[in-house]
Design a protein around this motif. Structure first.
Motif, PDB file in Angstrom:
ATOM      1  N   ARG A 115       6.562   6.763  -0.506  1.00 47.73           N
ATOM      2  CA  ARG A 115       6.529   6.364   0.893  1.00 47.73           C
ATOM      3  C   ARG A 115       5.707   7.250   1.817  1.00 47.73           C
ATOM      4  O   ARG A 115       5.243   6.750   2.853  1.00 47.73           O
ATOM      5  N   PRO A 116       5.439   8.554   1.499  1.00 50.50           N
ATOM      6  CA  PRO A 116       4.544   9.297   2.390  1.00 50.50           C
ATOM      7  C   PRO A 116       3.141   8.703   2.484  1.00 50.50           C
ATOM      8  O   PRO A 116       2.417   8.967   3.448  1.00 50.50           O
ATOM      9  N   ASP A 117       2.757   7.885   1.489  1.00 49.60           N
ATOM     10  CA  ASP A 117       1.397   7.335   1.467  1.00 49.60           C
ATOM     11  C   ASP A 117       1.280   5.988   2.158  1.00 49.60           C
ATOM     12  O   ASP A 117       0.183   5.591   2.557  1.00 49.60           O
ATOM     13  N   SER A 118       2.362   5.248   2.262  1.00 44.57           N
ATOM     14  CA  SER A 118       2.279   3.859   2.718  1.00 44.57           C
ATOM     15  C   SER A 118       2.428   3.761   4.231  1.00 44.57           C
ATOM     16  O   SER A 118       3.187   4.509   4.855  1.00 44.57           O
ATOM     17  N   ALA A 119       1.728   2.806   4.810  1.00 36.64           N
ATOM     18  CA  ALA A 119       1.759   2.625   6.258  1.00 36.64           C
ATOM     19  C   ALA A 119       3.118   2.171   6.753  1.00 36.64           C
ATOM     20  O   ALA A 119       3.480   2.422   7.905  1.00 36.64           O
ATOM     21  N   ASP A 120       3.912   1.517   5.902  1.00 37.10           N
ATOM     22  CA  ASP A 120       5.226   1.019   6.318  1.00 37.10           C
ATOM     23  C   ASP A 120       6.361   1.982   5.989  1.00 37.10           C
ATOM     24  O   ASP A 120       7.533   1.689   6.232  1.00 37.10           O
ATOM     25  N   GLY A 121       6.050   3.154   5.422  1.00 32.63           N
ATOM     26  CA  GLY A 121       7.067   4.145   5.139  1.00 32.63           C
ATOM     27  C   GLY A 121       7.992   3.796   4.004  1.00 32.63           C
ATOM     28  O   GLY A 121       9.067   4.382   3.863  1.00 32.63           O
ATOM     29  N   LEU A 122       7.592   2.855   3.152  1.00 31.58           N
ATOM     30  CA  LEU A 122       8.392   2.455   2.010  1.00 31.58           C
ATOM     31  C   LEU A 122       7.744   2.955   0.716  1.00 31.58           C
ATOM     32  O   LEU A 122       6.526   3.108   0.644  1.00 31.58           O
ATOM     33  N   THR A 123       8.568   3.186  -0.293  1.00 31.93           N
ATOM     34  CA  THR A 123       8.067   3.421  -1.643  1.00 31.93           C
ATOM     35  C   THR A 123       7.906   2.068  -2.320  1.00 31.93           C
ATOM     36  O   THR A 123       8.841   1.269  -2.344  1.00 31.93           O
ATOM     37  N   HIS A 124       6.727   1.817  -2.854  1.00 33.50           N
ATOM     38  CA  HIS A 124       6.428   0.526  -3.477  1.00 33.50           C
ATOM     39  C   HIS A 124       6.256   0.699  -4.974  1.00 33.50           C
ATOM     40  O   HIS A 124       5.535   1.595  -5.431  1.00 33.50           O
ATOM     41  N   LEU A 125       6.909  -0.166  -5.746  1.00 35.99           N
ATOM     42  CA  LEU A 125       6.703  -0.244  -7.192  1.00 35.99           C
ATOM     43  C   LEU A 125       6.285  -1.664  -7.530  1.00 35.99           C
ATOM     44  O   LEU A 125       6.999  -2.615  -7.229  1.00 35.99           O
ATOM     45  N   SER A 126       5.123  -1.813  -8.136  1.00 36.54           N
ATOM     46  CA  SER A 126       4.666  -3.121  -8.606  1.00 36.54           C
ATOM     47  C   SER A 126       4.761  -3.158 -10.122  1.00 36.54           C
ATOM     48  O   SER A 126       4.105  -2.371 -10.814  1.00 36.54           O
ATOM     49  N   VAL A 127       5.591  -4.069 -10.620  1.00 34.37           N
ATOM     50  CA  VAL A 127       5.741  -4.218 -12.062  1.00 34.37           C
ATOM     51  C   VAL A 127       4.403  -4.657 -12.660  1.00 34.37           C
ATOM     52  O   VAL A 127       3.738  -5.548 -12.123  1.00 34.37           O
ATOM     53  N   ALA A 128       3.986  -4.022 -13.736  1.00 37.47           N
ATOM     54  CA  ALA A 128       2.695  -4.341 -14.364  1.00 37.47           C
ATOM     55  C   ALA A 128       2.772  -5.672 -15.099  1.00 37.47           C
ATOM     56  O   ALA A 128       3.789  -5.976 -15.738  1.00 37.47           O
ATOM     57  N   VAL A 157      12.961   1.567  -0.933  1.00 39.27           N
ATOM     58  CA  VAL A 157      12.170   1.266  -2.123  1.00 39.27           C
ATOM     59  C   VAL A 157      12.042  -0.239  -2.288  1.00 39.27           C
ATOM     60  O   VAL A 157      13.033  -0.969  -2.183  1.00 39.27           O
ATOM     61  N   ARG A 158      10.824  -0.711  -2.519  1.00 40.38           N
ATOM     62  CA  ARG A 158      10.565  -2.128  -2.769  1.00 40.38           C
ATOM     63  C   ARG A 158      10.008  -2.296  -4.178  1.00 40.38           C
ATOM     64  O   ARG A 158       9.017  -1.649  -4.546  1.00 40.38           O
ATOM     65  N   VAL A 159      10.655  -3.141  -4.966  1.00 40.60           N
ATOM     66  CA  VAL A 159      10.171  -3.469  -6.303  1.00 40.60           C
ATOM     67  C   VAL A 159       9.511  -4.843  -6.229  1.00 40.60           C
ATOM     68  O   VAL A 159      10.151  -5.825  -5.859  1.00 40.60           O
TER      69      VAL A 159
END
Length: 430
Positions: A115-128, A157-159
């Motif tokens: 989340r420190p990197d994202s503009a929305d302050g969320l941690t993002h995980l994209s399943v491959a 956290v968003r999956v």
């Protein structure tokens, strides 16, 4: 923030079917006799070693194998056993895809943007989506269920579901992050290929990398796209993590990892002046030696007491050029202060070293506490897992065993015992 490694526990169906085009180790050992029990215990020993270093450790679970649900989608009908019998009789090659234990390599489970990197302050995980290989393309649904359960009670956290095929996305194995610390705003590097090279596919598409940047809400200052070199792909570097790895301010890379390394290095230094690029010259360690030793498919971690450790596969000690270079690296008193070696022979013979076996996620202490604790490892849980593996995992699997219904039942029974031990319902992660 803390970095947590989630290692894939090697499943009871671990075998050498040679399904992965472009993976030289997998192709070389195709048809060999595997040792699933030993493989799982070796992977568990690596997890224990991370805990011994004072680092938080999690695990992701082996998938349901043979995957009768996937075979039903291919038109086979009946009970799980009937479906598998019919598939093996009709098309053994197809069935072998349903039996693969490749979900053990959780570096391919997802791409993670803290989340420190994202503009929305969320941690993002994209399943491959792992769209380039049939045996891997079937992993996403079960991976998504596990990650969704793991982070269900962590609101920041968003999956995300996998990207649509055919835009191949192979997860964190083609993604690196540089930052002054795990909790600081960072620079994420998305590495892609440029098409088939030497008969080997480029598994990570540029369009997939661009989509991940958008999906994870990364500002332009926090994202870079880089192309893997044709030489690396042709030599057998089927993922970027076979020729480069990053941790905090350090990019540890082979000279021939990237198509335009000078431009990439300049962009990194412009956006993160603190970055330290440790480049291994081809004149010291050839691409062939780097890939044979999996020098770069090592775990580069920051120790609680400070400094970085490079955790390498035991095979790296067998390559003189790599040993000589590592000696000079440690003598230089740079950020990488020490090395350790782990026996991961069973995973290595299928093309997966220490870095392949883990997915890295940066979390706050409060987020770590909010995780589904069934996925976190303790010494007591590790002891119980070792006992269960010894009792239930097959000792060996030969190529001709893959069509044996007794083996299928053993694999299903072993996974059911694992789910029961960890407190999961039978259908919860299927």
């Amino acid at each position: 923030m803390l970095e947590v490694n989630f290692d894939g526990l090697v499943g009871p169906s671990h075998n050498y079917a040679g399904l992965s085009l472009g993976n030289i180790a997998s192709a070389t050992h195709a048809g060999s006799v595997s040792a699933p029990r030993e493989a799982a215990l070796q992977g568990l020993a690596k997890m224990r070693q991370m805990m011994a270093l004072g680092l938080p450790q999690g695990l992701l679970l082996p998938h349901d194998r043979p995957n009768a649900a996937w075979l039903r989608r291919m038109g086979f009908t009946g009970s799980d056993l009937e479906v598998c019998r019919a598939a093996w009789a009709a098309d053994p090659a197809l069935f072998r895809n349903s039996f693969s234990a490749s979900a053990m390599w959780t570096a391919n489970a997802a791409t993670v943007s803290p989340r420190p990197d994202s503009a929305d302050g969320l941690t993002h995980l994209s399943v491959a989506n792992l769209a380039s290989m049939p045996h891997r393309s079937i992993e996403a649904p079960q991976t998504q269920r596990q990650l969704s359960a793991l982070f269900a009670n962590v609101p920041c956290v968003r999956v995300h579901a996998p990207l649509p095929a055919p835009f191949g996305d192979e997860g964190a194995a083609n993604h690196m992050r540089l930052a002054t610390s795990h909790g600081a705003e960072g620079l994420e590097i998305f590495v892609h290929g440029a098409g088939p090279v030497g008969g080997f596919p480029a598994r990570q598409h540029r369009l997939a990398a661009e989509a991940l940047v958008r999906r994870h809400n990364l500002p332009s200052r926090n994202a870079l796209l880089a192309r893997q070199s044709d030489e690396a792909i042709a030599a057998g570097a089927f993922h970027n993590d076979v020729v480069a790895v990053a941790n905090e301010t350090v990019l540890f890379t082979h000279e021939q990892a990237f198509a335009d390394r000078d431009a990439l290095y300049a962009a990194i230094r412009q956006r993160l002046p603190e970055a330290q690029i440790i480049e291994v010259p081809a004149a010291r360690v050839s691409l062939a030696d780097a890939i044979r030793s999996y020098l770069f498919n090592s775990q580069l971690v920051t120790l609680p007491e400070g400094g970085m450790l490079l955790l390498l596969p035991g095979e790296a000690r067998e390559v003189p050029s790599v040993v000589a270079w590592l000696e000079d690296l440690i003598a230089s008193n740079g950020p990488i202060r020490s090395t350790q070696f782990m026996t991961l022979r069973e995973s290595m013979r299928n093309g997966g070293g220490p870095a392949c076996l883990r997915l890295r996620v940066a979390l706050e202490e409060s987020e770590l506490a909010a995780l589904d604790q069934r996925f976190l490892l303790t010494e007591g849980k590790a002891d119980a897992l070792a006992d269960l593996i010894t009792r239930h995992w097959p000792e060996h699997i030969a190529p001709e065993d893959i069509g044996n219904p007794d083996l299928w039942q053993q694999c299903w029974t072993a996974r059911a015992a694992l789910l029961n031990l960890l407190g999961f319902g039978k259908e919860e992660l299927r």
